[in-house]
Design a protein around this motif. Structure first.
Motif, PDB file in Angstrom:
ATOM      1  N   GLU A  48     151.480  -4.410 -48.639  1.00  0.00           N
ATOM      2  CA  GLU A  48     150.427  -4.986 -48.450  1.00  0.00           C
ATOM      3  C   GLU A  48     149.252  -4.366 -49.883  1.00  0.00           C
ATOM      4  O   GLU A  48     149.050  -3.135 -49.867  1.00  0.00           O
ATOM      5  N   LEU A  49     148.002  -4.641 -49.291  1.00  0.00           N
ATOM      6  CA  LEU A  49     146.986  -4.552 -50.426  1.00  0.00           C
ATOM      7  C   LEU A  49     146.431  -3.436 -49.951  1.00  0.00           C
ATOM      8  O   LEU A  49     145.871  -3.137 -48.646  1.00  0.00           O
ATOM      9  N   VAL A  50     145.818  -1.850 -50.381  1.00  0.00           N
ATOM     10  CA  VAL A  50     145.063  -1.340 -49.941  1.00  0.00           C
ATOM     11  C   VAL A  50     143.758  -1.536 -50.217  1.00  0.00           C
ATOM     12  O   VAL A  50     142.705  -1.342 -49.568  1.00  0.00           O
ATOM     13  N   ALA A  51     143.483  -1.751 -51.465  1.00  0.00           N
ATOM     14  CA  ALA A  51     142.182  -1.378 -52.715  1.00  0.00           C
ATOM     15  C   ALA A  51     142.483  -1.684 -54.331  1.00  0.00           C
ATOM     16  O   ALA A  51     143.010  -1.521 -54.601  1.00  0.00           O
ATOM     17  N   TYR A  52     141.165  -2.930 -53.791  1.00  0.00           N
ATOM     18  CA  TYR A  52     141.432  -3.191 -56.096  1.00  0.00           C
ATOM     19  C   TYR A  52     139.832  -2.969 -55.923  1.00  0.00           C
ATOM     20  O   TYR A  52     138.651  -2.660 -55.674  1.00  0.00           O
ATOM     21  N   ASN A  53     140.050  -3.168 -57.653  1.00  0.00           N
ATOM     22  CA  ASN A  53     138.895  -2.443 -57.960  1.00  0.00           C
ATOM     23  C   ASN A  53     138.385  -3.894 -59.893  1.00  0.00           C
ATOM     24  O   ASN A  53     139.393  -3.932 -60.275  1.00  0.00           O
ATOM     25  N   ILE A  54     137.790  -4.513 -59.624  1.00  0.00           N
ATOM     26  CA  ILE A  54     137.826  -5.369 -60.858  1.00  0.00           C
ATOM     27  C   ILE A  54     136.948  -4.867 -61.302  1.00  0.00           C
ATOM     28  O   ILE A  54     136.015  -4.900 -62.140  1.00  0.00           O
ATOM     29  N   GLY A  55     137.670  -4.720 -63.208  1.00  0.00           N
ATOM     30  CA  GLY A  55     136.500  -3.714 -64.450  1.00  0.00           C
ATOM     31  C   GLY A  55     135.804  -4.386 -64.460  1.00  0.00           C
ATOM     32  O   GLY A  55     134.778  -3.885 -64.987  1.00  0.00           O
ATOM     33  N   VAL A  56     135.845  -5.842 -64.548  1.00  0.00           N
ATOM     34  CA  VAL A  56     134.367  -6.510 -65.755  1.00  0.00           C
ATOM     35  C   VAL A  56     133.342  -6.402 -64.631  1.00  0.00           C
ATOM     36  O   VAL A  56     131.749  -6.787 -65.194  1.00  0.00           O
ATOM     37  N   SER A  57     133.436  -6.508 -63.730  1.00  0.00           N
ATOM     38  CA  SER A  57     131.959  -6.893 -62.565  1.00  0.00           C
ATOM     39  C   SER A  57     132.556  -4.970 -61.556  1.00  0.00           C
ATOM     40  O   SER A  57     130.933  -5.184 -61.029  1.00  0.00           O
ATOM     41  N   GLY A  58     133.505  -4.153 -61.279  1.00  0.00           N
ATOM     42  CA  GLY A  58     132.999  -3.140 -60.782  1.00  0.00           C
ATOM     43  C   GLY A  58     133.186  -3.531 -59.133  1.00  0.00           C
ATOM     44  O   GLY A  58     133.133  -2.957 -58.206  1.00  0.00           O
ATOM     45  N   LYS A  59     133.574  -4.686 -58.818  1.00  0.00           N
ATOM     46  CA  LYS A  59     133.493  -5.452 -57.375  1.00  0.00           C
ATOM     47  C   LYS A  59     134.638  -4.548 -57.048  1.00  0.00           C
ATOM     48  O   LYS A  59     136.265  -4.306 -57.419  1.00  0.00           O
ATOM     49  N   THR A  60     134.667  -3.941 -55.675  1.00  0.00           N
ATOM     50  CA  THR A  60     135.537  -3.428 -55.077  1.00  0.00           C
ATOM     51  C   THR A  60     136.070  -3.649 -53.807  1.00  0.00           C
ATOM     52  O   THR A  60     135.415  -4.458 -53.048  1.00  0.00           O
ATOM     53  N   ARG A  61     137.424  -3.974 -52.738  1.00  0.00           N
ATOM     54  CA  ARG A  61     137.753  -4.620 -51.838  1.00  0.00           C
ATOM     55  C   ARG A  61     138.294  -3.526 -50.788  1.00  0.00           C
ATOM     56  O   ARG A  61     139.391  -3.414 -52.174  1.00  0.00           O
ATOM     57  N   TYR A  62     138.502  -3.732 -50.109  1.00  0.00           N
ATOM     58  CA  TYR A  62     139.087  -1.886 -48.779  1.00  0.00           C
ATOM     59  C   TYR A  62     140.551  -3.241 -47.713  1.00  0.00           C
ATOM     60  O   TYR A  62     138.885  -4.101 -47.437  1.00  0.00           O
TER      61      TYR A  62
END
Length: 121
Positions: A48-62
């Motif tokens: 399962e997904l825990v968290a991600y970070n999009i490098g170009v935008s800095g967007k994160t999701r948990y």
């Protein structure tokens, strides 16, 4: 060849903290062009997904289960960390680092080997 190496796992008591690290090497593009993510897989359960970070935008999701307790960050070139606080027994799992060259797709096409996190008294 892309290589992701995780470290920092271990045994911790409930309520404790751990910091996982993922060092990427062999990336054909700039590190900031990648979505870096952390997933986990507990025994008998799906990854399962825990968290991600999009490098170009800095967007994160948990994931809802870790929101306000975990924090994903890019600390220096090619390193992605996962700070885990207020750990619970249900956080016990193998944690995997993932990478994908994208500005929006967080599903990895490169995976690390995983690091075990065990939360137990």
């Amino acid at each position: 060849q892309v290589r992701l190496v995780e470290s920092g796992g271990g045994l911790v008591q409930p309520g404790g903290s751990l910091r996982l690290s993922c060092v990427a090497s062999g990336l054909p593009r700039k590190f900031d062009e990648y979505v870096m993510s952390w997933y986990r897989q507990a025994p008998g359960k799906e990854r399962e997904l825990v968290a991600y970070n999009i490098g170009v935008s800095g967007k994160t999701r948990y994931a809802d289960s870790v929101k306000d307790r975990f924090h994903i960050s890019r600390d220096n070139p090619n390193n992605t960390s996962l700070q885990m606080n207020a750990l619970k027994p249900e956080d016990t799992a193998v944690y995997y680092c993932g990478a994908r060259h994208s500005s929006y797709n967080y599903v990895p096409d490169h995976w690390g080997q995983g690091t075990q996190v065990t939360v137990s008294s």
